[in-house]
Design a protein around this motif. Sequence first.
Motif, PDB file in Angstrom:
ATOM      1  N   ALA A 122     -16.083  -3.694  -0.484  1.00  0.00           N
ATOM      2  CA  ALA A 122     -16.219  -2.623   0.090  1.00  0.00           C
ATOM      3  C   ALA A 122     -15.156  -1.917   1.128  1.00  0.00           C
ATOM      4  N   PRO A 123     -14.548  -2.663   2.005  1.00  0.00           N
ATOM      5  CA  PRO A 123     -13.526  -2.262   2.704  1.00  0.00           C
ATOM      6  C   PRO A 123     -12.295  -1.820   1.713  1.00  0.00           C
ATOM      7  N   ALA A 124     -12.071  -2.488   0.767  1.00  0.00           N
ATOM      8  CA  ALA A 124     -10.985  -2.383  -0.273  1.00  0.00           C
ATOM      9  C   ALA A 124     -11.287  -0.976  -0.975  1.00  0.00           C
ATOM     10  N   LEU A 125     -12.416  -0.778  -1.385  1.00  0.00           N
ATOM     11  CA  LEU A 125     -12.818   0.389  -2.178  1.00  0.00           C
ATOM     12  C   LEU A 125     -12.813   1.607  -1.000  1.00  0.00           C
ATOM     13  N   ILE A 126     -13.268   1.810   0.011  1.00  0.00           N
ATOM     14  CA  ILE A 126     -13.470   2.794   0.717  1.00  0.00           C
ATOM     15  C   ILE A 126     -11.982   3.293   1.188  1.00  0.00           C
ATOM     16  N   ALA A 127     -11.085   2.177   1.638  1.00  0.00           N
ATOM     17  CA  ALA A 127      -9.798   2.675   1.782  1.00  0.00           C
ATOM     18  C   ALA A 127      -8.831   3.179   0.708  1.00  0.00           C
ATOM     19  N   GLY A 128      -9.355   3.035  -0.527  1.00  0.00           N
ATOM     20  CA  GLY A 128      -8.612   3.561  -1.586  1.00  0.00           C
ATOM     21  C   GLY A 128      -8.256   2.610  -2.361  1.00  0.00           C
ATOM     22  N   ASN A 129      -8.159   1.657  -2.401  1.00  0.00           N
ATOM     23  CA  ASN A 129      -7.872   0.162  -2.976  1.00  0.00           C
ATOM     24  C   ASN A 129      -8.563   0.190  -4.527  1.00  0.00           C
ATOM     25  N   SER A 130      -8.100  -0.548  -5.212  1.00  0.00           N
ATOM     26  CA  SER A 130      -8.932  -1.141  -6.354  1.00  0.00           C
ATOM     27  C   SER A 130      -9.197  -2.730  -6.297  1.00  0.00           C
ATOM     28  N   ILE A 131     -10.023  -3.203  -7.038  1.00  0.00           N
ATOM     29  CA  ILE A 131     -10.291  -4.618  -6.635  1.00  0.00           C
ATOM     30  C   ILE A 131     -10.397  -5.395  -7.882  1.00  0.00           C
ATOM     31  N   VAL A 132      -9.815  -6.662  -7.917  1.00  0.00           N
ATOM     32  CA  VAL A 132      -9.871  -7.645  -8.902  1.00  0.00           C
ATOM     33  C   VAL A 132     -10.593  -8.734  -8.169  1.00  0.00           C
ATOM     34  N   LEU A 133     -11.857  -9.183  -8.638  1.00  0.00           N
ATOM     35  CA  LEU A 133     -12.477 -10.084  -8.079  1.00  0.00           C
ATOM     36  C   LEU A 133     -12.547 -11.487  -8.796  1.00  0.00           C
ATOM     37  N   LYS A 134     -12.263 -12.486  -7.996  1.00  0.00           N
ATOM     38  CA  LYS A 134     -12.352 -13.819  -8.919  1.00  0.00           C
ATOM     39  C   LYS A 134     -13.294 -14.550  -8.001  1.00  0.00           C
ATOM     40  N   PRO A 135     -14.603 -14.349  -8.733  1.00  0.00           N
ATOM     41  CA  PRO A 135     -16.026 -15.299  -7.973  1.00  0.00           C
ATOM     42  C   PRO A 135     -15.596 -16.760  -8.172  1.00  0.00           C
TER      43      PRO A 135
ATOM     44  N   THR B  51     -14.663  -3.044  10.483  1.00  0.00           N
ATOM     45  CA  THR B  51     -13.630  -2.277  10.915  1.00  0.00           C
ATOM     46  C   THR B  51     -12.137  -2.906  10.587  1.00  0.00           C
ATOM     47  N   ASN B  52     -12.114  -4.076  11.037  1.00  0.00           N
ATOM     48  CA  ASN B  52     -10.829  -5.071  10.868  1.00  0.00           C
ATOM     49  C   ASN B  52     -10.427  -4.956   9.621  1.00  0.00           C
ATOM     50  N   SER B  53     -11.490  -5.210   8.215  1.00  0.00           N
ATOM     51  CA  SER B  53     -10.893  -5.333   7.229  1.00  0.00           C
ATOM     52  C   SER B  53     -10.530  -4.088   6.571  1.00  0.00           C
ATOM     53  N   ILE B  54     -11.132  -3.044   6.861  1.00  0.00           N
ATOM     54  CA  ILE B  54     -10.699  -1.524   6.495  1.00  0.00           C
ATOM     55  C   ILE B  54      -9.253  -1.550   6.930  1.00  0.00           C
ATOM     56  N   ASN B  55      -8.986  -1.476   8.151  1.00  0.00           N
ATOM     57  CA  ASN B  55      -7.551  -1.505   8.733  1.00  0.00           C
ATOM     58  C   ASN B  55      -6.790  -2.268   8.059  1.00  0.00           C
ATOM     59  N   MET B  56      -6.964  -3.342   7.758  1.00  0.00           N
ATOM     60  CA  MET B  56      -6.246  -4.582   7.066  1.00  0.00           C
ATOM     61  C   MET B  56      -5.711  -4.268   6.000  1.00  0.00           C
ATOM     62  N   MET B  57      -6.665  -3.502   5.154  1.00  0.00           N
ATOM     63  CA  MET B  57      -6.351  -3.041   3.647  1.00  0.00           C
ATOM     64  C   MET B  57      -5.813  -1.681   3.576  1.00  0.00           C
ATOM     65  N   THR B  58      -5.285  -1.268   4.459  1.00  0.00           N
ATOM     66  CA  THR B  58      -4.404   0.213   4.660  1.00  0.00           C
ATOM     67  C   THR B  58      -3.151  -0.358   5.330  1.00  0.00           C
ATOM     68  N   LYS B  59      -2.163   0.528   5.115  1.00  0.00           N
ATOM     69  CA  LYS B  59      -0.840   0.749   5.605  1.00  0.00           C
ATOM     70  C   LYS B  59      -0.709   1.911   6.457  1.00  0.00           C
ATOM     71  N   ILE B  60       0.010   2.129   7.543  1.00  0.00           N
ATOM     72  CA  ILE B  60       0.226   3.370   8.007  1.00  0.00           C
ATOM     73  C   ILE B  60       1.489   4.099   7.438  1.00  0.00           C
ATOM     74  N   LYS B  61       0.984   5.370   7.175  1.00  0.00           N
ATOM     75  CA  LYS B  61       2.190   6.139   6.473  1.00  0.00           C
ATOM     76  C   LYS B  61       2.300   7.235   7.683  1.00  0.00           C
ATOM     77  N   SER B  62       3.875   7.528   7.778  1.00  0.00           N
ATOM     78  CA  SER B  62       4.226   8.764   8.763  1.00  0.00           C
ATOM     79  C   SER B  62       4.740   9.550   8.141  1.00  0.00           C
ATOM     80  N   THR B  63       4.765  11.053   8.531  1.00  0.00           N
ATOM     81  CA  THR B  63       5.744  12.130   8.304  1.00  0.00           C
ATOM     82  C   THR B  63       6.301  12.546   9.535  1.00  0.00           C
ATOM     83  N   VAL B  64       7.346  12.787   9.545  1.00  0.00           N
ATOM     84  CA  VAL B  64       8.106  13.298  10.900  1.00  0.00           C
ATOM     85  C   VAL B  64       8.559  14.623  10.389  1.00  0.00           C
ATOM     86  N   ILE B  65       7.970  15.661  11.400  1.00  0.00           N
ATOM     87  CA  ILE B  65       8.352  17.048  11.224  1.00  0.00           C
ATOM     88  C   ILE B  65       9.586  17.220  12.198  1.00  0.00           C
TER      89      ILE B  65
END
Length: 478
Positions: free
Chosen positions: A169-182, A461-475
Amino acid sequence: DGDVFKYYSDGEWKKSSSGKTVPIINPTTRKTQYKVQACTQEEVNKTMETAKAAQKSWAKTPLWKRAELLHKAAAILKEHKNAIGECLVKEIAKPAKDAVTEVVRSGDLVSYCAEEGVRILGEGKFLVSDSFPGNERTKYCLTSKIPLGVVLAIPPFNYPVNLAVSKTAPALIAGNSIVLKPPTQGAVAALHMVHCFHLAGFPKGLINCVTGKGSEIGDFLTMHPGVDCISFTGGDTGIAISKKAGMIPLQMELGGKDACIILEDADLDLAAANIVKGGFSYSGQRCTAVKVVLVMESVADILVEKVKAKVAKLTVGPPEDDCDITPVVTESSANFIEGLVIDAKEKGATFCQEYKREGNLIWPLLLDNVRPDMRIAWEEPFGPVLPVIRINSVEEGIHHCNASNFGLQGCVFTRDINKAILISDAMETGTVQINSAPARGPDHFPFQGLKDSGIGSQGLTNSINMMTKIKSTVINLP
Ligand code: G3P
């Protein structure tokens, strides 16, 4: 001799070209219950490609739409609670009621994650340059959180559904795809969970579930160049994975030897109730189980009597009857537990009950007067056997806790909140519970292990953050 299940890749249910299957042995009957596909490395390669392609368009799907699909999946998952619960009973001998609770908890987790995701991913940052010495206000920095790519999720047998969705769920909401190995034990419950996501209508290839032998596809998956993040819960394998994995974020939870420290002023009835619940729920097969009791000598006799009385009331038998103590997951696990018991016997531990085993079923056992030279003082039985070590000072208890290579959770029972907080500060564990047994939930609380217990922090919350990276744009202004 067991229904055969397909694996899930590119939005379709498939048979492996290997022509082979992996049997899932019912821990209670010790007979083959189900069979899953033994996927090949080529099939893993194809699945990785499909996951990568699907992720690209998913990342562009509006956040609220991603959340909507997750809410839908959560509702479908809850509708299937009895059917999935039944798989958990047959595959991992989880008591029937707990099996259904796991599925409901998982649905709630998915919904919570969707809500949390739209909040925290819906916000970015805006920074200005003139707060740093030497700069004028000529640079504006905009940051947002972007997905990592393909997340490889590897949950363990004890929560094949809940610990699969806590990664998915954290992976998906953050825009990732999933490969699950149960895990093999629990694979059918996990496939059923994936089916619920399929019914919710996620895009093809976004969620995939490959099954098979660790020896064939284990390392191949964890070392695969297509993987951008690994979220793993399990045992020692995690340490091996962390050594072999590439330069990608890792989230690992690798077990514990959670200590329960009982002071002289503790409410001993409360402590005894928590020791039994914490030590013997799901027959002790939880990373957060109470795994060693460290009790002050002056109250030890009374505490042990209270715990013994409660242990005597635990029901022992098949998971279908909703017994408290059910067969442990595999024969090799039962043999390992027995090895710890024999070692404790030879070294003179006091057996509060007679040791009894039939097949994978081990009767609950409390071992008193355990000493540090016994294996059970340090090793995780992952079974219904609980050691009691008598201590003469709080420092002795803290020392035992901190001498462990694990550092997941711990707990302390006392009526003195000041002492409790000082002890919590001194315990080298990711979490300390005051006046309650260790536990991961509620699932939005941070959950992390120190030392060999893990890398990173979970909790939604931590899992969602962990499954993202920060992207910056500087004007840059003229
Ligand atoms: O053993 C897995 C770990 O995550 C335990 O969870 O909910 O039983 O504390 P819980």
